[in-house]
Scaffold this motif. Structure first.
Motif, short mmCIF file in Angstrom:
data_model
loop_
_atom_site.label_atom_id
_atom_site.label_comp_id
_atom_site.label_asym_id
_atom_site.label_seq_id
_atom_site.Cartn_x
_atom_site.Cartn_y
_atom_site.Cartn_z
N ALA A 96 -78.75 -19.19 11.84
CA ALA A 96 -79.48 -20.29 12.47
C ALA A 96 -80.21 -19.83 13.73
CB ALA A 96 -78.53 -21.44 12.79
N ARG A 97 -80.13 -18.53 14.03
CA ARG A 97 -80.83 -17.90 15.16
C ARG A 97 -80.47 -18.55 16.50
NH1 ARG A 97 -84.67 -14.52 13.09
NH2 ARG A 97 -84.39 -13.51 15.10
N GLU A 155 -87.05 -14.24 23.34
CA GLU A 155 -87.81 -14.79 22.20
C GLU A 155 -87.96 -13.79 21.05
OE1 GLU A 155 -91.79 -15.69 23.45
OE2 GLU A 155 -92.12 -13.71 24.32
N HIS A 193 -86.71 -23.38 17.95
CA HIS A 193 -86.29 -24.24 16.84
C HIS A 193 -85.18 -25.20 17.28
CE1 HIS A 193 -84.31 -20.32 16.86
NE2 HIS A 193 -83.22 -20.96 16.51
N TYR A 203 -82.02 -28.99 9.62
CA TYR A 203 -82.07 -27.66 10.25
C TYR A 203 -81.22 -26.67 9.46
CZ TYR A 203 -84.52 -29.72 14.16
OH TYR A 203 -85.47 -30.34 14.93
N GLY A 204 -81.81 -25.53 9.15
CA GLY A 204 -81.10 -24.55 8.32
C GLY A 204 -80.96 -25.09 6.92
N THR A 205 -82.05 -25.59 6.41
CA THR A 205 -82.02 -26.32 5.14
C THR A 205 -82.15 -25.37 3.95
OG1 THR A 205 -82.99 -28.20 4.01
CG2 THR A 205 -84.51 -26.73 5.12
N LEU A 206 -82.21 -25.97 2.76
CA LEU A 206 -82.26 -25.19 1.52
C LEU A 206 -83.44 -24.22 1.51
CD1 LEU A 206 -80.87 -25.20 -1.36
CD2 LEU A 206 -82.77 -26.63 -2.07
N THR A 207 -83.15 -22.98 1.16
CA THR A 207 -84.24 -22.02 0.92
C THR A 207 -84.04 -21.43 -0.46
OG1 THR A 207 -82.99 -20.25 1.97
CG2 THR A 207 -84.60 -21.39 3.34
N GLU A 211 -88.19 -17.63 -0.79
CA GLU A 211 -88.40 -17.62 0.67
C GLU A 211 -87.18 -17.18 1.47
OE1 GLU A 211 -89.52 -21.65 1.39
OE2 GLU A 211 -87.70 -22.46 0.53
N PHE A 215 -86.27 -15.15 5.82
CA PHE A 215 -85.39 -15.44 6.95
C PHE A 215 -84.42 -14.30 7.20
CE2 PHE A 215 -86.85 -19.56 5.40
CZ PHE A 215 -87.37 -20.08 6.56
N ASP A 218 -86.31 -11.69 8.97
CA ASP A 218 -86.56 -12.00 10.37
C ASP A 218 -85.34 -11.73 11.24
OD1 ASP A 218 -88.99 -13.34 11.82
OD2 ASP A 218 -87.17 -14.04 12.83
N ARG A 221 -85.60 -8.11 11.79
CA ARG A 221 -86.67 -7.83 12.74
C ARG A 221 -86.18 -8.10 14.18
NH1 ARG A 221 -92.29 -10.70 11.74
NH2 ARG A 221 -91.08 -12.54 12.29
N LEU B 5 -86.08 -20.36 11.44
CA LEU B 5 -85.08 -21.21 10.79
C LEU B 5 -85.78 -22.14 9.81
CD1 LEU B 5 -82.06 -22.16 10.88
CD2 LEU B 5 -82.78 -23.86 12.56
N ALA B 6 -85.17 -22.32 8.64
CA ALA B 6 -85.73 -23.24 7.66
C ALA B 6 -85.48 -24.67 8.13
CB ALA B 6 -85.09 -23.01 6.30
N ILE B 7 -86.55 -25.38 8.42
CA ILE B 7 -86.43 -26.77 8.88
C ILE B 7 -87.24 -27.65 7.92
CG2 ILE B 7 -86.90 -28.40 10.75
CD1 ILE B 7 -86.69 -26.04 12.71
#
Lengths: 368, 81
Positions: A96-97, A155, A193, A203-207, A211, A215, A218, A221, B5-7
């Motif tokens: 969730a970063r 950041e 975010h 927040y932090g939803t289905l991927t 895709e 994440f 990232d 990265r 983050l996936a939102i």
């Protein structure tokens, strides 16, 4: 301000000076003093934070995640079984970063039941996406815990940071250390975010498979970019407060033919072993690895390497030795020593160097 | 969608017409209904509007409205194939 205190106290003071908004914690030996001290600071008003005592370590990290998701600075501390109990939430917080900072008192996992120092707990959390730093003195614990917030919240990083200190050997050892004037060193948190109650969302939803990898990439990265951020923050710290840190700490390495590598308090103890070996005519040096994730670039070409692991990956080898084999292409003499608080002196460390064989493994106390 | 983050933001029909998942259809007896609105509050899919009309394009037929209705005004009737 000059203080006399334990490694735990140093961490608690660093957290006080970093001014987190939320601290959620559950006590566990040998970390308890950290969260007790912070609870005292909140009670006596020297910290303006919300302190949430929770029912478990899984919940302490979950509470930090909820708080950090709103964009505020958060801290917790744990150890050993507590750390592995919150394992799922470690993945959640990194995924969730959320730039949560946590202190972990390195302690053995049971059974056999043991509360002594061992780094198997945090090293088994290696792949969670948390940055990991291993410190060796109370001063370094204070300085690193304080810097950790600026690194995590940067950041380019936006990943959680775990500060590891050896149970009892550092958490309960009293040393002198300096606190800093914290004013202005840590910028205000700015989580892009963070939950915005005016724009509700998941927040932090289905991927999906189309895709999800983006994440994951990232996170990597952020991990790679964190090397430059760590060095930038450590440089800023040195410029303002005068104490200098790096990804690793080298000792008498310039002309060394054999280097000893370790993390935590053993990484400090081995400097004395280097001096002993130098007097015997052995051109020894030592490299103490501070940042384990991201893993530092170390040039070991043309040198013999002795690695001391206070941990083990069953069925393969010492974790640090494995990382060095893979990352630096060396064939270290791998020593497994100090498990569960097993005493390892600088004389013992010097003896490991004397019996070294290329690519060999030595279990201290088992192999003669 | 954020880079870090996936939102997901609320949007009608983001997962398609989920009413096609339904096995049982809610049927409302308007004579028995006293318009208390509990069905609307409990509906997990926000498929009941302010007039207490059920949007069958999105109602998945979970039956929570029928379970919660204090007047037993909603019955779940099997969909025909």
């Amino acid at each position: 301000m000059l203080m006399i205190g334990t490694g735990n106290k140093a961490v608690a003071l660093a957290v006080r000076d970093a001014k987190p908004v939320v601290v959620a914690a559950y006590p566990i030996t040998p970390q308890t003093e950290i969260v007790e001290e912070i609870a005292n600071y909140v009670t006596d008003g020297s910290m303006d934070a919300r302190y949430i005592p929770v029912e478990s370590e899984h919940s302490s990290m979950a509470a930090c995640i909820g708080a950090a998701a709103t964009g505020v600075r958060t801290f917790t501390a744990t150890s050993s079984h507590g750390l592995v109990y919150m394992c799922e939430m470690l993945h959640m917080s990194a995924g969730a970063r959320l730039p949560i900072v946590m202190a972990n008192a390195n302690r053995a996992l049971g059974p056999g039941w043991n509360i002594g120092a061992e780094q198997s707990d945090s090293l088994s959390m290696r792949d969670t996406g948390w940055l990991q730093c291993y410190v060796s003195t109370a001063q370094e614990a204070y300085d690193t815990a304080f810097m950790a917030f600026r690194i995590a919240e940067h950041e380019s990083v936006l990943l959680p940071v775990m500060i590891n200190l050896d149970g009892f050997l550092l958490t309960h050892i009293t040393q002198p250390f300096e606190t800093v004037d914290p004013e202005g060193f840590l910028p205000p948190t700015n989580t892009p975010h963070a939950i915005d109650i005016n724009h509700p969302g998941g927040y932090g939803t289905l991927t999906k498979g189309t895709e999800h990898f983006r994440f994951r990439w990232d996170i990597e990265r952020g991990m790679r970019d964190s090397v430059a951020v760590i060095q930038e923050v450590e440089e800023a710290f040195a410029g303002r407060y005068g104490r200098r840190y790096d990804m690793v700490e080298e000792y008498r390495c310039e002309d060394a033919e054999v280097v000893i590598i370790a993390m935590g308090t053993l990484g400090k103890e081995m400097e004395v072993a280097v001096d002993i070996l130098r007097e015997e005519g052995v051109r020894a040096g030592s490299i103490r690895i501070r940042w384990f994730r991201p893993f530092p670039a170390i040039d070991l070409a043309g040198r013999e390497v002795v690695v001391i692991d206070r941990d083990y990956s069953f069925g393969f080898g010492g974790v640090l030795a494995n990382e060095l084999r893979a990352k630096c292409g060396c064939r270290p003499f791998s020593v497994i020593a100090g498990l569960g608080g097993q005493e390892v002196t600088y004389d013992d460390i010097a003896s490991f160097v004397r019996i070294r064989t290329e690519g060999g493994e030595h279990w201290f106390g088992v192999d003669a | 969608m954020s880079a870090k983050l996936a939102i997901s933001r609320p949007a009608e029909g983001a997962a398609g017409k989920t009413g096609t998942w339904r096995t049982f259809r809610p049927v409302v007896d308007r004579e028995a209904c006293n318009e208390c609105g509990l069905c609307r509050q409990y509906c997990p899919d926000a498929a009941i509007d302010e007039n207490l009309d059920i949007d069958l394009d999105y109602c998945k037929g979970c039956g929570i409205c029928a379970k919660e209705c204090p007047k037993k005004a909603i019955t779940m009737v099997r969909e025909e194939d």
